[in-house]
Design an enzyme around this catalytic site. Structure first.
Site, mmCIF file in Angstrom:
data_model
loop_
_atom_site.group_PDB
_atom_site.id
_atom_site.type_symbol
_atom_site.label_atom_id
_atom_site.label_comp_id
_atom_site.label_asym_id
_atom_site.label_seq_id
_atom_site.Cartn_x
_atom_site.Cartn_y
_atom_site.Cartn_z
ATOM 1 C CG ASP A 29 -2.019 1.021 1.136
ATOM 2 O OD1 ASP A 29 -1.717 2.215 0.938
ATOM 3 O OD2 ASP A 29 -3.202 0.643 1.257
ATOM 4 C CB ILE A 30 1.119 4.019 -2.409
ATOM 5 C CG1 ILE A 30 2.322 4.790 -2.933
ATOM 6 C CG2 ILE A 30 -0.122 4.855 -2.363
ATOM 7 C CD1 ILE A 30 3.449 3.935 -3.388
ATOM 8 C CD GLU A 88 -8.092 5.839 -1.301
ATOM 9 O OE1 GLU A 88 -7.113 5.806 -2.055
ATOM 10 O OE2 GLU A 88 -8.002 5.880 -0.050
ATOM 11 C CG HIS A 93 -8.550 -3.306 -1.874
ATOM 12 N ND1 HIS A 93 -9.513 -2.655 -2.608
ATOM 13 C CD2 HIS A 93 -8.284 -2.515 -0.804
ATOM 14 C CE1 HIS A 93 -9.814 -1.502 -2.010
ATOM 15 N NE2 HIS A 93 -9.087 -1.407 -0.900
ATOM 16 C CG HIS A 95 -6.329 -2.605 3.639
ATOM 17 N ND1 HIS A 95 -5.570 -1.482 3.373
ATOM 18 C CD2 HIS A 95 -7.557 -2.369 3.107
ATOM 19 C CE1 HIS A 95 -6.307 -0.603 2.704
ATOM 20 N NE2 HIS A 95 -7.522 -1.107 2.539
HETATM 21 P P1 AMP Z 1 -9.821 1.449 0.512
HETATM 22 O O1 AMP Z 1 -10.475 1.343 -0.854
HETATM 23 O O2 AMP Z 1 -10.607 2.333 1.447
HETATM 24 O O3 AMP Z 1 -9.520 0.097 1.104
HETATM 25 O O4 AMP Z 1 -8.401 2.176 0.294
HETATM 26 C C1 AMP Z 1 -7.621 1.923 -0.833
HETATM 27 C C2 AMP Z 1 -6.184 1.752 -0.446
HETATM 28 O O5 AMP Z 1 -5.435 1.635 -1.651
HETATM 29 C C3 AMP Z 1 -5.574 2.914 0.344
HETATM 30 O O6 AMP Z 1 -4.961 2.413 1.522
HETATM 31 C C4 AMP Z 1 -4.565 3.514 -0.628
HETATM 32 O O7 AMP Z 1 -3.403 4.002 0.022
HETATM 33 C C5 AMP Z 1 -4.238 2.344 -1.527
HETATM 34 N N1 AMP Z 1 -3.815 2.751 -2.857
HETATM 35 C C6 AMP Z 1 -4.467 3.562 -3.722
HETATM 36 N N2 AMP Z 1 -3.779 3.706 -4.864
HETATM 37 C C7 AMP Z 1 -2.652 2.953 -4.732
HETATM 38 C C8 AMP Z 1 -1.521 2.694 -5.555
HETATM 39 N N3 AMP Z 1 -1.407 3.226 -6.788
HETATM 40 N N4 AMP Z 1 -0.531 1.882 -5.084
HETATM 41 C C9 AMP Z 1 -0.647 1.329 -3.852
HETATM 42 N N5 AMP Z 1 -1.685 1.535 -3.017
HETATM 43 C C10 AMP Z 1 -2.674 2.333 -3.446
#
Ligand code: AMP
Length: 128
Positions: A29-30, A88, A93, A95
């Site tokens: 995760d970025i 988001e 996905h 975590h």
């Molecule tokens: P959520 O959809 O609420 O589970 O959050 C999406 C997660 O994806 C967040 O923790 C972001 O930091 C992560 N994220 C979004 N874009 C990227 C990316 N390009 N590379 C890695 N992680 C990402």
């Protein structure tokens, strides 16, 4: 339009890859809550995790288990927490978050600001 995660899987957007097989992809995760915070995604693009077909959902957890074992081995932590939010990015996905206390999974906390070298170092350890 393809989700950001589908574009990562396709190699159109860079990622710090941790693991991959025919059906799943894992990468850092970025905006990590802790060092080693990893996302596991199915290659099949489905928004809501519980809309995945049973086999894909079950296989995703088995794939995540292997990734979590590697995280546990390489990162100093008591547990690897499993969290699903999906607020988001509209691509299912999981975590995987190495934690030492409950506070480590507080998504309102400020995220770690890691350098590209630090991300790469962690990804390399987990991908070994
Ligand atoms: P959520 O959809 O609420 O589970 O959050 C999406 C997660 O994806 C967040 O923790 C972001 O930091 C992560 N994220 C979004 N874009 C990227 C990316 N390009 N590379 C890695 N992680 C990402």
């Amino acid at each position: 339009m393809a989700s950001v995660f589908s574009r990562i899987i396709a190699g159109e957007i860079p990622s710090y890859k941790v693991a991959e097989d025919e059906n799943y992809y894992a990468f850092l995760d970025i905006n990590p809550l802790t060092k080693g915070h990893t996302l596991v995604v199915p290659k099949k693009e489905v928004d809501y995790i519980f809309d995945l077909d049973d086999d894909t959902l079950a296989g995703m957890m088995v794939f995540a288990k292997k990734v979590a074992a590697k995280i546990k081995q390489e990162i100093d932590c008591k547990r690897v927490a499993v969290v699903v939010l999906g607020m988001e990015v509209p691509h299912a996905h999981i975590h995987l978050i190495p934690i030492n206390s409950e506070a480590d999974v507080d998504f309102h906390r400020e995220k770690l600001a890691l350098t590209a070298e630090e991300f790469q170092e962690i990804a390399s350890k987990l991908a070994k």
